[in-house]
Design a protein around this motif. Structure first.
Motif, short mmCIF file in Angstrom:
data_model
loop_
_atom_site.label_atom_id
_atom_site.label_comp_id
_atom_site.label_asym_id
_atom_site.label_seq_id
_atom_site.Cartn_x
_atom_site.Cartn_y
_atom_site.Cartn_z
N LEU A 29 0.84 -1.20 0.00
CA LEU A 29 0.00 0.00 0.00
C LEU A 29 0.87 1.25 0.00
CD1 LEU A 29 -2.89 1.21 0.26
CD2 LEU A 29 -2.59 1.14 2.73
N ASP A 65 -3.59 3.85 -7.08
CA ASP A 65 -3.84 2.48 -7.55
C ASP A 65 -3.92 1.43 -6.44
OD1 ASP A 65 -3.57 3.67 -10.05
OD2 ASP A 65 -1.44 3.23 -10.13
N PRO A 68 -4.75 1.43 -3.15
CA PRO A 68 -5.99 1.25 -2.36
C PRO A 68 -7.10 0.59 -3.18
CG PRO A 68 -5.16 3.50 -2.16
CD PRO A 68 -4.35 2.85 -3.21
P1 ATP Z 1 -0.21 3.80 -6.77
O1 ATP Z 1 0.22 2.82 -7.80
O2 ATP Z 1 -0.84 3.18 -5.58
O3 ATP Z 1 -0.99 4.93 -7.33
P2 ATP Z 1 2.27 4.82 -7.08
O4 ATP Z 1 1.80 5.16 -8.44
O5 ATP Z 1 3.02 5.77 -6.22
O6 ATP Z 1 1.07 4.44 -6.20
P3 ATP Z 1 3.78 2.87 -8.38
O7 ATP Z 1 5.10 3.48 -8.54
O8 ATP Z 1 2.84 2.81 -9.52
O9 ATP Z 1 3.07 3.50 -7.12
O10 ATP Z 1 4.01 1.45 -7.76
C1 ATP Z 1 3.26 0.33 -8.11
C2 ATP Z 1 2.77 -0.42 -6.89
O11 ATP Z 1 3.86 -0.74 -6.01
C3 ATP Z 1 1.84 0.42 -6.03
O12 ATP Z 1 0.54 0.37 -6.55
C4 ATP Z 1 1.96 -0.28 -4.72
O13 ATP Z 1 1.21 -1.47 -4.69
C5 ATP Z 1 3.43 -0.63 -4.68
N1 ATP Z 1 4.19 0.43 -3.98
C6 ATP Z 1 4.82 1.50 -4.52
N2 ATP Z 1 5.37 2.26 -3.56
C7 ATP Z 1 5.09 1.65 -2.38
C8 ATP Z 1 5.36 1.95 -1.01
N3 ATP Z 1 6.05 3.03 -0.65
N4 ATP Z 1 4.92 1.11 -0.08
C9 ATP Z 1 4.19 0.02 -0.42
N5 ATP Z 1 3.91 -0.30 -1.67
C10 ATP Z 1 4.34 0.49 -2.65
#
Ligand code: ATP
Ligand code: MG
Length: 400
Positions: free
Chosen positions: A184, A189, A191
């Motif tokens: 999370l 994305d 959540p």
């Molecule tokens: P999200 O995808 O939730 O909008 P994001 O775009 O910042 O966040 P991405 O870089 O797209 O994250 O990363 C893909 C996935 O990796 C995330 O959806 C999440 O499940 C996981 N993730 C990324 N950063 C973190 C973090 N700091 N802690 C936990 N999980 C993470």
């Protein structure tokens, strides 16, 4: 009149073998959701009946809308199965309803689980239809497109009369399909991915990687707020806060800049796998979406995914961002997700992250430093918070 909320089960009715487990879990989840509301819940293999003080009705209905495994629910009027009582209840229910709305046509639908009842379902439809026509001169029957349906369920001891039915959330009761670990972040994305996994009946542990002081406590609080929203669909959850700073700094010191995100994500997967084993979770769940960023090309996913044999479930893998945003708005996480605090991924983003990483190169770069030692240190310094929908931050500020 005696009102009860009647719950019809969702997809679980198709899972014959697991039916008892599903109903028991749904019963437990609804009880938990409605605790402190002074309700009494009865169940059988096809329905659940909630009895309550009428002052709480709206609150109960609101909470029921957040429980997975419910196909539909409604407020029914309970009466004895004596024909006179049923007739009188039908008249009372309609009197209330017709005063409030423009209703001109109706159809009666009777379900008779008490097969000893003096009339069969078809005869009941005619009898009750006749009763309504006689007592409500403005109403006429329309079997194809009625303004109102009058449902009558006749059971041995009690009968139920109801008009409107609301759609439930569907899915499976949370807890019926094991436990998963959701990565999370504070983004949009993950959540949504968590919500969709809960909908499949998966109980969640949440992991959040933070890199204080590069990321702020506001960023952590944002994740806590998101966790609270998810908890409103799935009871109490463990939020595991992972101190990622040292490992992340080592990655940026030791590996080539364009590979830093790829390696960082391999580390995240390794740690999430360890945590999953520790907490007996059976899958990793995250918010990756194909093509969204460099680390989410199919080549990147292969190279990153190769550090674990656990199933990695990506509920939003094939959704457009706009589709994900629609769900985020519906489940009320969007406004929290767009708050501007930086995440550990965004703090260190290189100018040109590799789009088609090479596995051998990753392995070579990872051999340049002792990441296993750093992972072990992380595993000994986790901060674990139990979060439910009423979680209060000021209580946990002592933990900081
Ligand atoms: P999200 O995808 O939730 O909008 P994001 O775009 O910042 O966040 P991405 O870089 O797209 O994250 O990363 C893909 C996935 O990796 C995330 O959806 C999440 O499940 C996981 N993730 C990324 N950063 C973190 C973090 N700091 N802690 C936990 N999980 C993470
Ligand atoms: Mg994303």
């Amino acid at each position: 009149m005696n009102r009860v909320i009647l719950i019809k089960y969702g997809e679980l009715t198709t899972k014959k073998g697991n039916r008892k487990l599903f109903i028991d879990t749904l019963y437990k989840n609804i009880n938990l959701k409605l605790k402190n509301l002074n309700v009494k819940i009865n169940r059988d293999m096809s329905r659940m009946y909630i009895e309550y003080e009428s002052i709480d009705e709206n609150l109960i209905l609101k909470k029921i809308k957040e429980v997975f495994g419910i196909h539909s629910f409604l407020v029914a009027y309970k009466t004895s199965s004596n024909i006179e009582d049923i007739n009188n209840t039908i008249k009372d229910v309609l009197k209330n309803q017709i005063n409030e709305n423009d209703i001109y046509t109706f159809k009666v639908e009777t379900k008779r689980s008490d097969k000893k009842f003096i009339f069969d379902s078809q005869q009941c439809n005619h009898k009750f239809g006749g009763l309504i026509l006689k007592n409500f001169k403005n109403l006429s029957v329309n079997v194809h497109n009625p303004d109102i349906m009058v449902h009558v369920e006749i059971r041995t001891e009690f009968s139920y009369i109801y008009l409107n039915e609301y759609k439930g959330l569907g899915g499976y009761p949370v807890g019926t399909l094991g436990r998963g670990t959701l990565m999370l972040s504070g983004g949009i994305d993950s959540p949504v991915a968590g919500y969709l996994a809960l909908k499949r009946g998966i109980k969640l542990d949440l992991v959040y990687f933070e890199a204080i002081p590069h990321t702020s406590l506001e960023a952590r609080n944002k994740v806590i707020e998101l966790a609270k929203k998810l908890a409103s669909y799935g009871d109490e959850m463990r939020l595991i806060i992972i101190p990622f700073t040292k490992l992340q700094e080592s990655i940026y010191k030791n590996v080539d800049g364009n590979y830093s995100i790829t390696i960082m994500r391999r580390m995240m997967y390794r740690i999430t796998e360890k945590l999953s084993k520790k907490f007996k979770s059976l899958a990793i769940i995250n918010g990756e979406s194909i093509g969204q960023v460099a680390s989410q090309t199919l080549t990147s996913m292969n190279v990153i995914n190769s550090v674990t044999n656990m199933p990695v479930i990506r509920p939003v893998a094939c959704f457009d961002k706009l589709e994900i945003i629609d769900i985020a708005k519906k489940i009320d996480t969007y406004d929290i997700s767009i708050l501007p605090y930086e995440d550990c991924c965004t703090v260190f983003v290189p100018k040109h992250p590799v789009i088609n990483p090479n596995l051998e190169k990753c392995i070579e770069m990872e051999s340049r430093f002792d990441y296993e030692d750093l992972i072990n240190e992380i595993m000994n310094n986790l901060l674990i918070i139990k979060i439910n929908e009423q979680f209060e931050k000021n209580k946990y500020s002592d933990l900081l």
